[in-house]
Design an enzyme around this catalytic site. Structure first.
Site, mmCIF file in Angstrom:
data_model
loop_
_atom_site.group_PDB
_atom_site.id
_atom_site.type_symbol
_atom_site.label_atom_id
_atom_site.label_comp_id
_atom_site.label_asym_id
_atom_site.label_seq_id
_atom_site.Cartn_x
_atom_site.Cartn_y
_atom_site.Cartn_z
ATOM 1 N N HIS A 157 11.528 1.590 4.503
ATOM 2 C CA HIS A 157 10.126 1.999 4.544
ATOM 3 C C HIS A 157 9.990 3.287 5.364
ATOM 4 C CE1 HIS A 157 9.684 -2.052 3.096
ATOM 5 N NE2 HIS A 157 8.409 -1.843 2.859
ATOM 6 N N LYS A 189 -4.264 -4.526 5.592
ATOM 7 C CA LYS A 189 -5.090 -3.543 4.874
ATOM 8 C C LYS A 189 -6.193 -4.232 4.079
ATOM 9 C CE LYS A 189 -3.231 -1.085 1.536
ATOM 10 N NZ LYS A 189 -4.083 -1.208 0.329
#
Length: 882
Positions: free
Chosen positions: A130, A549
């Site tokens: 990532h 999120k």
């Protein structure tokens, strides 16, 4: 006792060297300008009413000086991180295995019970690619050399082994840092990410893990099983990354195996030099004599040295294995011809013959013990590689396979029950769906190539090289069955046996809430129950990033806690062992924070010795950048797993119920507040994209994966990493706190919250991480970023609300914790952050100015370089910003 970082002699020593380097290589004028800016910023944070010309100093910088300034502040933060990491190596005494065993004794748990748990345990840190590591590997390498030199300095040494004065060697490394380009000019390819991960695995994990086992064996009083193993997603994670293909998979495993086998050969060669025992001077076992005879070494000079003769044969077989797997001859060829080893277990068995013969005479070889442990742990593959893909891709591929095979014309239009019935029917059949004579879409060809490459890998490296297939966006049983359909096409699934386990990844708030329903149905399928019973466990992965999120920090962590608790009950009823894989990031908004505290905060009875955790981006370098720091962090997660699995329940049933009720209320209020701002406020996506350096971050060459899943500008389609990273750069840190303040303020029983803080590890870890995020945020600086938003009315309304809510959050947190200021209870962390803040603010001021010029159309490449260096420097200073 951990001294405040501001009093750390390492910071002063390395800071002075950096200043000398800047003066020597950039000139005295540049040094004086940078020093004036630094002094002015420090004055401001000390509360001096008239700082020494901070704004004027920044405004007077030329573009070349701006670039040099950003690089200098980045390097100071990097060196401060090094000093902090050196402190951390000695500060984690409570998270060692001996300390854990001592504590467990007070809980009525002896070392034998701990050993029994470890014999059936599995602890896996999983490296992922990532894109949150902004540092080039070259910069990290220089940092690590400084770390090693500082350790020699601690030991009282004045010279290196090569005769160089240590202080001069450190200064030379700092100068190399100054002269090394900090930014990548080309986007990373998957092969680059593989090489970076391989460096950590080869240079750190490979020597450290066997050494840890040797230490733990002394603490436990017996040899534990090899429960700690490294994992990786790099080269196997295809979710949203079109650059990861079957070829990537092959390259990843090939390079890893080649590096590993070369290491084994080098260890064997050294072992042959060590074990010079003559059978004229010592007895040896019958099995060893037989192994020596089979080895084919008939040289007269070693006729009385059975260990060396046996090692010659082992080396020859391993060299042939190396040649068979890599297609190359090892650097040091074998002395005799031999057959390759069929698998790593056969190699281990031969090595154990040596060990048992030594032990029969009261001897031992620590080098041999480490090699045996390495072979048990790493096999022929080094790190177990996971496969990962999005469930939407699987659905499309399976639909095409079924359509072309004439089984179902429109699979995707079927309801869930019909899908399950059809897929189970196909899985019970020996017939394959794919035909070599049919034509398929590139997507289907690619997915079939992946599973076929995985099957080939099993044949070459052994089944431990790939054991898990992660399904992103999993929300149904058919999502799991679709993976088994694909595995079946490569011979990796047959009725009653799955060579690779399908693992659901529950990411959104809705998916987490639905996870127990999905797994109840999944585990009830007779064929799944049989496979799970044979394997011994079933893994479930929970995602921290997308749930945050989706629903905000508080709802995310509570939904994860609730889902894990509910899943544990599902697995208990199914009489199946549950293994949870935690998809954590570096930032608090993505599940970051202390791994030790995070594991300790897991619900009672949900760990039971089995856990996997992602390690990604900047966290890999911070935790595993050196062997010393890696040993500390690996032992820390082991200790936390042991503690959480074996200690007595810390909460009564009544308290758990009361506390859960309170969290339900807090989570509900926080969720509504978060969703209202992020998803229901008109113009919020535009505000976010213009206020933060989101677009500019996407231009950084820090990963092979695109920043968004689609070309959409919706928040829903943005990846969690740039979402969190962007807010951190603007010093808002919104994903790590928004919604919590409103929930805390409106909660009717503050005394209950204080009770939860004192008694409940989960709530304590939640509050501690929240407090850290708030301490790194700065609404004064954030206001400057808000000025970048073109619609001033929109910016004033949204940012004004964010700023007011931040104040409410801080005030509410202080009330719950009983503090007068943030981090009052955590002086070491407070000192660490306070040291960095004066160095971050000027970088933020510079970044805002550069963003204005860049967005106004200024084309000078130094403007873009200044922006990218400032992003790099701020991320370095904040440490866990991604």
């Amino acid at each position: 006792m951990n001294q405040p970082l501001t009093q750390n002699a390492d910071v002063r020593f390395l800071g002075k060297i950096l200043g000398d380097v800047i003066r020597a290589h950039g000139g005295d004028a540049l040094f004086q300008r940078i020093e004036a800016i630094r002094a002015g910023s420090v004055d401001r944070y000390r509360g001096i009413s008239k700082p020494r010309g901070l704004d004027a100093g920044l405004e007077s910088l030329t573009l070349d000086e701006t670039v040099a300034f950003a690089r200098s502040f980045m390097l100071f933060s990097m060196l401060a991180n090094l000093a902090e990491d050196r402190q951390g190596v000695t500060a984690e005494k409570e998270s060692t295995l001996p300390a854990t065993l001592d504590y467990l004794k007070t809980q009525g748990v002896d070392a034998e019970k701990a050993s029994d748990l470890l014999d059936r345990a599995l602890i896996v840190p999983v490296l992922t690619a990532h894109p949150t590591e902004v540092m080039r590997k070259s910069m990290i390498d220089h940092r690590n050399r400084i770390f090693d030199l500082m350790r020699l300095r601690d030991a009282g040494r004045t010279e290196t082994a090569d005769g160089e004065l240590i202080d001069e060697a450190i200064a030379r490394q700092v100068a190399l840092l100054w002269q090394t380009r900090a930014l990548r000019r080309e986007r990373l390819y998957v092969s680059d990410e593989v090489d970076i991960a391989l460096a950590y695995l080869r240079e750190v994990f490979l020597p450290v893990i066997p050494a840890l086992y040797a230490r733990w064996e002394r603490s436990l009083g017996r040899r534990p099983a090899s429960f700690l193993r490294p994992g990786s997603w790099i080269g196997g994670d295809r979710d949203g990354n079109p650059h990861v293909t079957a070829d990537s998979l092959k390259v990843t495993l090939s390079r890893s195996s080649q590096a590993l086998l070369a290491n084994y050969l080098a260890q064997l060669h050294a072992l042959g030099a060590e074990l010079s025992i003559s059978n004229e001077q010592a007895e040896v076992s019958r099995e060893l004599n037989e192994l020596a005879e089979r080895g084919g070494d008939n040289h007269a000079v070693r006729a009385d040295e059975p260990y060396r003769r046996a090692i010659t044969g082992i080396y020859a077989r391993l060299a042939e294995t190396y040649k068979k797997i890599t297609g190359q001859v090892p650097a040091r060829p074998a002395l005799v011809p031999a057959e390759a080893y069929a698998d790593a277990r056969t190699l281990r068995d031969d090595l154990q013959i040596l060990e048992k013969s030594l032990q029969s005479q009261g001897n031992e070889s620590s080098a041999l013990t480490r090699l045996i442990r390495a072979v048990e742990t790493f096999g022929f593959h080094l790190a177990t590689l996971d496969l990962r893909q999005n469930s939407d891709v699987h659905a499309r591929v399976v639909a095409e396979l079924l359509k072309v095979a004439g089984v179902a014309a429109d699979y995707e239009q079927m309801n869930e029950a019909t899908r399950i019935g059809l897929l189970r029917q196909e899985l019970s059949s020996e017939r394959l769906l794919a035909s070599p004579f049919a034509t398929y879409s590139p997507e289907t060809d690619s997915e079939l190539a992946i599973v076929r490459a995985a099957a080939e890998a099993h044949r070459i490296y052994g089944p431990e090289c790939i054991t898990t297939y992660i399904i992103s966006k999993c929300d149904s049983v058919s999502d799991l069955l679709e993976v088994n359909i694909l595995l079946k096409e490569a011979g990796l699934y047959r009725a009653g046996h799955a060579a690779i386990m399908a693992v659901p990844l529950f990411e959104t708030i809705g998916d987490l809430r639905n996870s127990s329903t999905v797994m109840t149905t999944w585990l009830a399928l007779p064929e799944v129950a049989a496979i799970t019973k044979s394997r011994g466990f079933q893994e479930v992965m929970v995602g921290y990033s997308d749930s945050n999120k989706d629903g905000g920090y508080l709802t995310s962590v509570w939904s994860l806690q609730q889902a894990t608790t509910a899943l544990a009950e599902v697995f208990r009823k199914a009489q199946t062992v549950m293994q949870v894989f935690h998809g954590r990031g570096g930032a608090v908004g993505r599940g970051g924070g202390s791994s030790f505290d995070a594991i300790r905060a897991q619900p009672y009875g949900t760990v039971k010795g089995r856990i996997r955790i992602t390690e990604q981006g900047e966290i890999i370098a911070a935790k595993y950048g050196t062997r010393e720091s890696a040993a500390v962090n690996l032992e820390s997660i082991t200790a936390a797993t042991l503690l959480t699995s074996l200690e007595n329940a810390q909460l009564s049933t009544a308290d758990r119920s009361r506390f859960a009720g309170a969290m339900n209320t807090l989570s509900k209020d926080a969720f509504h507040a978060y969703r209202k701002l992020v998803y229901e406020t008109e113009g919020f996506p535009r505000f976010f994209r213009q206020m933060t350096p989101l677009v500019e971050i996407a231009e950084l060459k820090i990963g092979s994966r695109p920043a968004s899943r689609t070309s959409s500008e919706r928040i829903e389609d943005l990846r969690a990493i740039p979402w969190v990273f962007s807010w951190a750069q603007a010093r808002v840190m919104l994903p790590g706190w928004y919604g919590v303040g409103q929930a805390l303020k409106s909660f009717p029983d503050p005394a209950l919250l204080q009770e939860m803080l004192a008694a409940w590890p989960f709530f304590r870890a939640t509050v501690d991480n929240l407090e850290m995020v708030l301490s790194k945020s700065d609404m004064g600086i954030a206001a400057l970023y808000a000025m970048l938003v073109e619609d001033r009315t929109l910016a004033g309304a949204i940012f004004g609300h964010i700023r007011d809510t931040w104040t409410v959050t801080v005030e509410s947190l202080l009330t719950v914790t009983g503090q007068t200021r943030l981090l009052e209870r955590h002086p070491a962390l407070d000192a660490s952050i306070r040291l960095r803040l004066p160095y971050i603010e000027p970088l933020n001021l510079l970044q805002v100015e550069m963003l204005k010029r860049h967005r106004a159309g200024e084309k000078d490449p130094r403007v873009r370089e200044g922006i990218q260096l400032s992003i790099n420097a701020i991320a370095t200073a904040l440490r866990n910003s991604g």
